[in-house]
Write a protein that holds these residues in place. Structure first.
Motif, PDB file in Angstrom:
ATOM      1  N   LYS A  94      -3.865-108.507  31.032  1.00  0.00           N
ATOM      2  CA  LYS A  94      -3.270-108.579  32.690  1.00  0.00           C
ATOM      3  C   LYS A  94      -2.448-109.186  32.644  1.00  0.00           C
ATOM      4  CE  LYS A  94      -3.797-112.150  36.251  1.00  0.00           C
ATOM      5  NZ  LYS A  94      -2.525-111.146  36.829  1.00  0.00           N
ATOM      6  N   SER A  95      -1.763-109.612  31.692  1.00  0.00           N
ATOM      7  CA  SER A  95       0.150-110.152  31.943  1.00  0.00           C
ATOM      8  C   SER A  95       0.738-108.637  31.640  1.00  0.00           C
ATOM      9  CB  SER A  95       0.035-110.881  30.563  1.00  0.00           C
ATOM     10  OG  SER A  95       0.273-110.876  29.072  1.00  0.00           O
ATOM     11  N   ALA A  96       0.385-108.233  31.085  1.00  0.00           N
ATOM     12  CA  ALA A  96       0.480-106.569  30.401  1.00  0.00           C
ATOM     13  C   ALA A  96       0.940-105.719  31.710  1.00  0.00           C
ATOM     14  CB  ALA A  96       0.455-106.022  29.460  1.00  0.00           C
ATOM     15  N   ASN A  97      -0.114-105.729  32.772  1.00  0.00           N
ATOM     16  CA  ASN A  97      -0.242-105.397  33.780  1.00  0.00           C
ATOM     17  C   ASN A  97       0.690-106.073  34.574  1.00  0.00           C
ATOM     18  OD1 ASN A  97      -1.695-103.175  32.724  1.00  0.00           O
ATOM     19  ND2 ASN A  97      -3.912-104.419  33.665  1.00  0.00           N
ATOM     20  N   ASP A  98       0.966-107.090  34.489  1.00  0.00           N
ATOM     21  CA  ASP A  98       1.678-107.586  35.436  1.00  0.00           C
ATOM     22  C   ASP A  98       3.351-107.881  35.523  1.00  0.00           C
ATOM     23  OD1 ASP A  98       0.141-109.124  36.653  1.00  0.00           O
ATOM     24  OD2 ASP A  98       0.160-111.189  35.585  1.00  0.00           O
ATOM     25  N   ILE A  99       4.111-106.749  34.266  1.00  0.00           N
ATOM     26  CA  ILE A  99       5.342-106.292  34.295  1.00  0.00           C
ATOM     27  C   ILE A  99       5.659-105.804  35.356  1.00  0.00           C
ATOM     28  CG2 ILE A  99       6.977-105.248  32.602  1.00  0.00           C
ATOM     29  CD1 ILE A  99       5.143-106.519  30.883  1.00  0.00           C
ATOM     30  N   GLN A 100       4.582-104.363  35.818  1.00  0.00           N
ATOM     31  CA  GLN A 100       4.961-103.350  37.013  1.00  0.00           C
ATOM     32  C   GLN A 100       5.717-104.660  38.720  1.00  0.00           C
ATOM     33  OE1 GLN A 100       5.668-100.743  36.846  1.00  0.00           O
ATOM     34  NE2 GLN A 100       5.173-100.735  34.658  1.00  0.00           N
ATOM     35  N   ASN A 101       4.891-105.508  38.280  1.00  0.00           N
ATOM     36  CA  ASN A 101       4.967-106.497  39.787  1.00  0.00           C
ATOM     37  C   ASN A 101       6.315-107.243  40.022  1.00  0.00           C
ATOM     38  OD1 ASN A 101       2.263-105.787  41.196  1.00  0.00           O
ATOM     39  ND2 ASN A 101       1.866-107.768  39.885  1.00  0.00           N
ATOM     40  N   LEU A 102       6.591-107.301  38.194  1.00  0.00           N
ATOM     41  CA  LEU A 102       7.727-108.010  37.813  1.00  0.00           C
ATOM     42  C   LEU A 102       8.656-107.611  37.959  1.00  0.00           C
ATOM     43  CD1 LEU A 102       6.626-110.276  34.752  1.00  0.00           C
ATOM     44  CD2 LEU A 102       8.048-111.235  37.282  1.00  0.00           C
ATOM     45  N   LYS A 103       8.857-106.358  37.666  1.00  0.00           N
ATOM     46  CA  LYS A 103       8.971-105.512  37.761  1.00  0.00           C
ATOM     47  C   LYS A 103       9.753-105.242  39.374  1.00  0.00           C
ATOM     48  CE  LYS A 103       8.925-102.393  33.715  1.00  0.00           C
ATOM     49  NZ  LYS A 103       8.816-101.308  33.190  1.00  0.00           N
ATOM     50  N   ALA A 104       9.189-104.899  40.318  1.00  0.00           N
ATOM     51  CA  ALA A 104       9.336-104.639  41.644  1.00  0.00           C
ATOM     52  C   ALA A 104       9.682-105.483  42.377  1.00  0.00           C
ATOM     53  CB  ALA A 104       8.050-103.542  42.375  1.00  0.00           C
ATOM     54  N   ALA A 105       9.589-106.656  42.249  1.00  0.00           N
ATOM     55  CA  ALA A 105      10.686-108.271  42.749  1.00  0.00           C
ATOM     56  C   ALA A 105      12.280-108.584  42.296  1.00  0.00           C
ATOM     57  CB  ALA A 105       9.239-109.184  42.206  1.00  0.00           C
ATOM     58  N   LYS A 106      12.058-107.514  41.201  1.00  0.00           N
ATOM     59  CA  LYS A 106      13.459-107.470  40.140  1.00  0.00           C
ATOM     60  C   LYS A 106      13.511-108.957  39.877  1.00  0.00           C
ATOM     61  CE  LYS A 106      16.021-104.168  43.199  1.00  0.00           C
ATOM     62  NZ  LYS A 106      15.657-103.152  42.851  1.00  0.00           N
ATOM     63  N   LEU A 107      12.792-108.916  38.881  1.00  0.00           N
ATOM     64  CA  LEU A 107      12.423-110.103  38.522  1.00  0.00           C
ATOM     65  C   LEU A 107      11.946-110.385  36.827  1.00  0.00           C
ATOM     66  CD1 LEU A 107      10.091-112.717  40.869  1.00  0.00           C
ATOM     67  CD2 LEU A 107      12.494-112.971  40.164  1.00  0.00           C
ATOM     68  N   LEU A 154       2.060-112.913  33.799  1.00  0.00           N
ATOM     69  CA  LEU A 154       3.579-113.429  34.214  1.00  0.00           C
ATOM     70  C   LEU A 154       3.699-113.294  36.161  1.00  0.00           C
ATOM     71  CD1 LEU A 154       4.244-110.592  31.893  1.00  0.00           C
ATOM     72  CD2 LEU A 154       5.205-112.679  32.071  1.00  0.00           C
ATOM     73  N   TRP A 155       2.016-112.696  36.786  1.00  0.00           N
ATOM     74  CA  TRP A 155       3.130-112.997  38.154  1.00  0.00           C
ATOM     75  C   TRP A 155       1.991-114.335  39.037  1.00  0.00           C
ATOM     76  CZ3 TRP A 155       6.119-110.595  40.848  1.00  0.00           C
ATOM     77  CH2 TRP A 155       5.679-110.218  42.142  1.00  0.00           C
ATOM     78  N   THR A 156       0.723-114.205  38.301  1.00  0.00           N
ATOM     79  CA  THR A 156       0.500-116.094  39.468  1.00  0.00           C
ATOM     80  C   THR A 156      -0.998-115.862  38.928  1.00  0.00           C
ATOM     81  OG1 THR A 156      -0.342-116.711  41.126  1.00  0.00           O
ATOM     82  CG2 THR A 156      -0.415-114.369  41.553  1.00  0.00           C
ATOM     83  N   HIS A 157      -1.297-117.553  38.728  1.00  0.00           N
ATOM     84  CA  HIS A 157      -2.503-117.685  37.916  1.00  0.00           C
ATOM     85  C   HIS A 157      -3.060-117.956  39.479  1.00  0.00           C
ATOM     86  CE1 HIS A 157      -0.538-122.175  38.400  1.00  0.00           C
ATOM     87  NE2 HIS A 157      -1.202-122.188  38.974  1.00  0.00           N
ATOM     88  N   TYR A 158      -3.227-117.775  40.494  1.00  0.00           N
ATOM     89  CA  TYR A 158      -3.514-118.531  41.859  1.00  0.00           C
ATOM     90  C   TYR A 158      -4.972-117.054  42.157  1.00  0.00           C
ATOM     91  CZ  TYR A 158      -0.809-121.536  42.698  1.00  0.00           C
ATOM     92  OH  TYR A 158      -0.193-122.764  42.437  1.00  0.00           O
ATOM     93  N   GLU A 159      -4.913-116.107  41.255  1.00  0.00           N
ATOM     94  CA  GLU A 159      -6.254-114.949  41.426  1.00  0.00           C
ATOM     95  C   GLU A 159      -6.987-115.079  40.203  1.00  0.00           C
ATOM     96  OE1 GLU A 159      -3.548-111.290  40.046  1.00  0.00           O
ATOM     97  OE2 GLU A 159      -2.514-111.559  41.646  1.00  0.00           O
ATOM     98  N   PHE A 160      -6.795-116.301  39.014  1.00  0.00           N
ATOM     99  CA  PHE A 160      -8.100-116.857  38.082  1.00  0.00           C
ATOM    100  C   PHE A 160      -9.398-116.751  38.990  1.00  0.00           C
ATOM    101  CE2 PHE A 160      -4.491-116.677  36.021  1.00  0.00           C
ATOM    102  CZ  PHE A 160      -4.742-115.927  34.638  1.00  0.00           C
TER     103      PHE A 160
END
Length: 80
Positions: free
Chosen positions: A9-22, A74-80
């Motif tokens: 999951k955290s590896a997949n979150d990297i795309q969200n971070l890139k898109a948000a420039k974070l 790496l994105w949010t813990h509210y999806e658990f």
């Protein structure tokens, strides 16, 4: 110094971070956590319930015996 491992999951979150420039900010936080996962900054709080033993900010679990930090999200813990 701690080793860093990532969940799928955290590896997949990297795309969200890139898109948000974070991505750069997240890498900086991971570098801090690698040195000492309990230090402030980054400010963090221990989570409760199903995530007990994990910390907020970027969700991670400290595995002391292995000297490893497992990055859970790496994105949010509210999806658990």
């Amino acid at each position: 110094m701690y080793s860093i491992v990532y969940t799928k999951k955290s590896a997949n979150d990297i795309q969200n971070l890139k898109a948000a420039k974070l991505e750069t900010k997240a890498k900086g936080l991971i570098d801090l956590i690698r040195e000492n996962p309990y230090q402030t900054p980054p400010p963090h709080e221990k989570l409760q319930g199903d995530l007990q033993g994990a910390y907020s900010r970027r969700i991670y679990e400290v595995l002391e015996e292995e000297q490893t930090v497992k990055i859970i999200s790496l994105w949010t813990h509210y999806e658990f």
